[in-house]
Design a protein around this motif. Structure first.
Motif, PDB file in Angstrom:
ATOM      1  N   LEU A 226       0.932  -1.048   0.144  1.00 28.55           N
ATOM      2  CA  LEU A 226      -0.043   0.105   0.092  1.00 28.55           C
ATOM      3  C   LEU A 226       0.780   1.164   0.014  1.00 28.55           C
ATOM      4  O   LEU A 226       0.420   2.402  -0.707  1.00 28.55           O
ATOM      5  CB  LEU A 226      -0.947  -0.075   1.210  1.00 28.55           C
ATOM      6  CG  LEU A 226      -2.001  -0.912   1.217  1.00 28.55           C
ATOM      7  CD1 LEU A 226      -2.873  -0.824   2.629  1.00 28.55           C
ATOM      8  CD2 LEU A 226      -3.086  -0.601  -0.001  1.00 28.55           C
ATOM      9  N   THR A 227       1.823   1.359   0.841  1.00 30.08           N
ATOM     10  CA  THR A 227       2.979   2.263   0.724  1.00 30.08           C
ATOM     11  C   THR A 227       3.357   2.660  -0.601  1.00 30.08           C
ATOM     12  O   THR A 227       3.473   3.620  -1.020  1.00 30.08           O
ATOM     13  CB  THR A 227       4.205   2.089   1.905  1.00 30.08           C
ATOM     14  OG1 THR A 227       3.513   1.927   3.157  1.00 30.08           O
ATOM     15  CG2 THR A 227       5.010   3.260   1.661  1.00 30.08           C
ATOM     16  N   GLU A 228       3.966   1.682  -1.487  1.00 24.83           N
ATOM     17  CA  GLU A 228       4.308   1.735  -2.663  1.00 24.83           C
ATOM     18  C   GLU A 228       3.320   2.392  -3.760  1.00 24.83           C
ATOM     19  O   GLU A 228       3.886   3.177  -4.288  1.00 24.83           O
ATOM     20  CB  GLU A 228       4.915   0.491  -3.039  1.00 24.83           C
ATOM     21  CG  GLU A 228       6.043  -0.040  -2.216  1.00 24.83           C
ATOM     22  CD  GLU A 228       6.643  -1.632  -2.863  1.00 24.83           C
ATOM     23  OE1 GLU A 228       5.830  -1.996  -3.491  1.00 24.83           O
ATOM     24  OE2 GLU A 228       7.530  -1.884  -2.289  1.00 24.83           O
ATOM     25  N   ARG A 229       2.133   1.889  -3.431  1.00 21.32           N
ATOM     26  CA  ARG A 229       1.107   2.363  -4.220  1.00 21.32           C
ATOM     27  C   ARG A 229       0.765   3.746  -3.973  1.00 21.32           C
ATOM     28  O   ARG A 229       0.299   4.422  -4.888  1.00 21.32           O
ATOM     29  CB  ARG A 229      -0.193   1.396  -4.158  1.00 21.32           C
ATOM     30  CG  ARG A 229       0.137  -0.205  -4.906  1.00 21.32           C
ATOM     31  CD  ARG A 229      -1.052  -0.710  -4.383  1.00 21.32           C
ATOM     32  NE  ARG A 229      -2.371  -0.659  -4.722  1.00 21.32           N
ATOM     33  CZ  ARG A 229      -3.565  -1.130  -4.286  1.00 21.32           C
ATOM     34  NH1 ARG A 229      -3.293  -2.157  -3.465  1.00 21.32           N
ATOM     35  NH2 ARG A 229      -4.686  -0.638  -4.753  1.00 21.32           N
ATOM     36  N   MET A 230       0.726   4.117  -2.768  1.00 21.40           N
ATOM     37  CA  MET A 230       0.552   5.554  -2.230  1.00 21.40           C
ATOM     38  C   MET A 230       1.491   6.440  -2.928  1.00 21.40           C
ATOM     39  O   MET A 230       1.232   7.507  -3.414  1.00 21.40           O
ATOM     40  CB  MET A 230       0.678   5.744  -0.753  1.00 21.40           C
ATOM     41  CG  MET A 230       0.258   6.966  -0.241  1.00 21.40           C
ATOM     42  SD  MET A 230      -1.083   7.724  -0.662  1.00 21.40           S
ATOM     43  CE  MET A 230      -2.208   6.773   0.604  1.00 21.40           C
ATOM     44  N   ASN A 231       2.911   5.970  -2.896  1.00 26.73           N
ATOM     45  CA  ASN A 231       3.796   6.869  -3.525  1.00 26.73           C
ATOM     46  C   ASN A 231       3.697   7.109  -4.883  1.00 26.73           C
ATOM     47  O   ASN A 231       3.947   8.253  -5.529  1.00 26.73           O
ATOM     48  CB  ASN A 231       5.014   6.140  -3.145  1.00 26.73           C
ATOM     49  CG  ASN A 231       6.265   7.045  -3.800  1.00 26.73           C
ATOM     50  OD1 ASN A 231       6.447   8.294  -3.303  1.00 26.73           O
ATOM     51  ND2 ASN A 231       7.203   6.514  -4.520  1.00 26.73           N
ATOM     52  N   SER A 232       3.188   6.087  -5.728  1.00 33.65           N
ATOM     53  CA  SER A 232       2.843   6.302  -7.195  1.00 33.65           C
ATOM     54  C   SER A 232       1.632   7.008  -7.306  1.00 33.65           C
ATOM     55  O   SER A 232       1.779   7.787  -8.177  1.00 33.65           O
ATOM     56  CB  SER A 232       2.803   4.819  -7.637  1.00 33.65           C
ATOM     57  OG  SER A 232       2.397   4.847  -9.221  1.00 33.65           O
ATOM     58  N   SER A 233       0.691   6.798  -6.591  1.00 30.96           N
ATOM     59  CA  SER A 233      -0.406   7.587  -6.661  1.00 30.96           C
ATOM     60  C   SER A 233      -0.415   9.310  -6.463  1.00 30.96           C
ATOM     61  O   SER A 233      -0.759   9.948  -7.256  1.00 30.96           O
ATOM     62  CB  SER A 233      -1.440   7.376  -5.761  1.00 30.96           C
ATOM     63  OG  SER A 233      -2.139   5.956  -6.154  1.00 30.96           O
ATOM     64  N   LEU A 234       0.609   9.540  -5.440  1.00 33.50           N
ATOM     65  CA  LEU A 234       0.907  11.102  -5.031  1.00 33.50           C
ATOM     66  C   LEU A 234       1.764  11.768  -6.219  1.00 33.50           C
ATOM     67  O   LEU A 234       1.496  12.720  -6.577  1.00 33.50           O
ATOM     68  CB  LEU A 234       1.366  11.084  -3.802  1.00 33.50           C
ATOM     69  CG  LEU A 234       0.552  10.880  -2.570  1.00 33.50           C
ATOM     70  CD1 LEU A 234       1.359  10.749  -1.224  1.00 33.50           C
ATOM     71  CD2 LEU A 234      -0.437  11.855  -2.370  1.00 33.50           C
ATOM     72  N   ASN A 235       2.691  10.705  -6.772  1.00 29.82           N
ATOM     73  CA  ASN A 235       3.631  11.211  -7.709  1.00 29.82           C
ATOM     74  C   ASN A 235       2.575  11.538  -9.055  1.00 29.82           C
ATOM     75  O   ASN A 235       3.093  12.625  -9.744  1.00 29.82           O
ATOM     76  CB  ASN A 235       4.631  10.297  -8.064  1.00 29.82           C
ATOM     77  CG  ASN A 235       5.723  10.173  -6.936  1.00 29.82           C
ATOM     78  OD1 ASN A 235       5.946  11.105  -5.990  1.00 29.82           O
ATOM     79  ND2 ASN A 235       6.358   9.127  -6.828  1.00 29.82           N
ATOM     80  N   LYS A 236       1.684  10.879  -9.254  1.00 33.33           N
ATOM     81  CA  LYS A 236       0.883  11.019 -10.287  1.00 33.33           C
ATOM     82  C   LYS A 236      -0.249  12.204 -10.267  1.00 33.33           C
ATOM     83  O   LYS A 236      -0.609  12.374 -11.233  1.00 33.33           O
ATOM     84  CB  LYS A 236       0.372   9.696 -10.915  1.00 33.33           C
ATOM     85  CG  LYS A 236       1.021   8.784 -11.218  1.00 33.33           C
ATOM     86  CD  LYS A 236       0.223   7.407 -11.674  1.00 33.33           C
ATOM     87  CE  LYS A 236       1.278   6.283 -11.908  1.00 33.33           C
ATOM     88  NZ  LYS A 236       0.439   4.992 -12.412  1.00 33.33           N
ATOM     89  N   GLY A 237      -0.442  12.603  -8.898  1.00 27.32           N
ATOM     90  CA  GLY A 237      -1.289  13.487  -8.655  1.00 27.32           C
ATOM     91  C   GLY A 237      -2.964  12.944  -8.684  1.00 27.32           C
ATOM     92  O   GLY A 237      -3.877  13.590  -8.774  1.00 27.32           O
ATOM     93  N   ASP A 238      -2.792  11.424  -8.391  1.00 23.07           N
ATOM     94  CA  ASP A 238      -4.272  10.798  -8.554  1.00 23.07           C
ATOM     95  C   ASP A 238      -4.574  10.888  -7.024  1.00 23.07           C
ATOM     96  O   ASP A 238      -4.387   9.711  -6.280  1.00 23.07           O
ATOM     97  CB  ASP A 238      -3.882   9.372  -8.987  1.00 23.07           C
ATOM     98  CG  ASP A 238      -5.190   8.625  -9.088  1.00 23.07           C
ATOM     99  OD1 ASP A 238      -6.397   9.211  -8.697  1.00 23.07           O
ATOM    100  OD2 ASP A 238      -5.182   7.477  -9.764  1.00 23.07           O
ATOM    101  N   LEU A 239      -5.178  11.986  -6.568  1.00 24.61           N
ATOM    102  CA  LEU A 239      -5.491  12.058  -5.249  1.00 24.61           C
ATOM    103  C   LEU A 239      -6.712  11.055  -4.836  1.00 24.61           C
ATOM    104  O   LEU A 239      -6.823  10.653  -3.709  1.00 24.61           O
ATOM    105  CB  LEU A 239      -5.910  13.519  -5.086  1.00 24.61           C
ATOM    106  CG  LEU A 239      -4.813  14.725  -5.145  1.00 24.61           C
ATOM    107  CD1 LEU A 239      -5.276  16.086  -4.891  1.00 24.61           C
ATOM    108  CD2 LEU A 239      -3.549  14.297  -4.462  1.00 24.61           C
ATOM    109  N   LEU A 240      -7.557  10.852  -5.596  1.00 22.75           N
ATOM    110  CA  LEU A 240      -8.724  10.067  -5.367  1.00 22.75           C
ATOM    111  C   LEU A 240      -8.222   8.622  -5.024  1.00 22.75           C
ATOM    112  O   LEU A 240      -8.690   7.956  -3.902  1.00 22.75           O
ATOM    113  CB  LEU A 240      -9.640   9.809  -6.750  1.00 22.75           C
ATOM    114  CG  LEU A 240     -10.885   8.935  -6.230  1.00 22.75           C
ATOM    115  CD1 LEU A 240     -11.744   9.738  -5.360  1.00 22.75           C
ATOM    116  CD2 LEU A 240     -11.965   9.005  -7.636  1.00 22.75           C
TER     117      LEU A 240
END
Length: 267
Positions: A226-240
């Motif tokens: 989940l931490t790795e996926r969170m990092n990817s989402s924040l880097n992409k700006g995918d806040l949802l």
């Protein structure tokens, strides 16, 4: 036949949405609804102590000026009226009051990223506390002592927030205007909620330290993913997506804390 634990979970998670499936017409149940999980405040507690740091040696302020000018702030020194930095005035060396508008990343002089270097973060934290800790200002004016206490408390808060992935994610989303509702997320995927329920049931029923340890390892692996996926989402700006992942991180962090407590009781 559904267990009371499972019924409590469904009732509290979905606002009685599925209760009618398990309670026949005319049947009266006296239920004591206990929270299945901790609220959204499930964040690991942090120690405020600074390991391996002695505050007995006073730190000369002039040695800290270059190191602790983390960001440019538009304000004047309360003492001499010169342009002041975040922690000290470069003209008169006086400690400054905290700047409430400065975010925690700037306070600790680290990049605003989810995958930050926690070792560098700790190093920065220790350096800052050496400079602003109240022990260094015990012989100074009352105002300097007050500002030292406030700055030290702010540095502590910033460090505790950024140190752990969960609280760091909460803070980063908050900076972007995204807040996670308190309590159980009724909008969560039912399959995910069922998984969480089953893990909690297994943990509650186990009598073996080995089983508790196995659950703990499994949960830590899920948190790592989940931490790795969170990092990817924040880097992409995918806040949802980041918000959805954060909700899941809260559940698993809560279970991780339970495994630690459960393991200590079994030991």
């Amino acid at each position: 036949m559904i267990t009371l634990y499972r019924l409590r979970f469904l009732l509290t998670s979905h606002g009685f949405k599925y209760a009618s499936k398990f309670i026949s017409n005319g049947q009266l149940l006296n239920l004591v609804l206990l929270p299945c999980f901790a609220s959204g405040k499930a964040v690991s507690s942090y120690r405020k102590d600074i390991h391996g740091v002695s505050h007995r040696k006073a730190v000369k302020v002039h040695l800290t000026l270059n190191s602790f000018s983390t960001v440019t702030v538009n304000r004047l020194c309360w003492k001499c009226g010169s342009s002041a930095e975040l922690f000290f005035c470069p003209s008169c060396n006086m400690i400054q009051p905290p700047d409430d508008k400065t975010n925690y990343f700037d306070i600790l002089k680290c990049e605003q990223t989810f995958s930050l270097d926690t070792q560098e973060l700790q190093k920065r934290y220790v350096e800052l506390q050496r400079a602003v800790h109240p022990d260094n200002f015990s012989q100074k004016s009352l105002k300097e002592q007050e500002y030292s206490e406030e700055q030290s408390a702010l540095v502590n808060k910033a460090y505790r927030t950024l140190q752990k992935p969960l609280s760091r994610a909460v803070y980063m989303l908050k900076l972007r205007g995204v807040l996670l509702e308190e309590g159980t997320d009724a909008t969560a995927d039912p399959a995910f909620l069922l998984e969480i329920m089953e893990i909690n049931e297994s943990l509650a029923e186990t009598c073996s330290q080995d089983e508790v340890s196995a659950i703990g390892r499994s949960v830590r692996e899920k948190l790592k993913d989940l931490t790795e996926r969170m990092n990817s989402s924040l880097n992409k700006g995918d806040l949802l997506t980041a918000k959805e992942l954060l909700a899941q991180m809260k559940y698993f962090t809560n279970i991780e804390e339970k495994t630690a407590t459960h393991g200590a009781e079994k030991a």
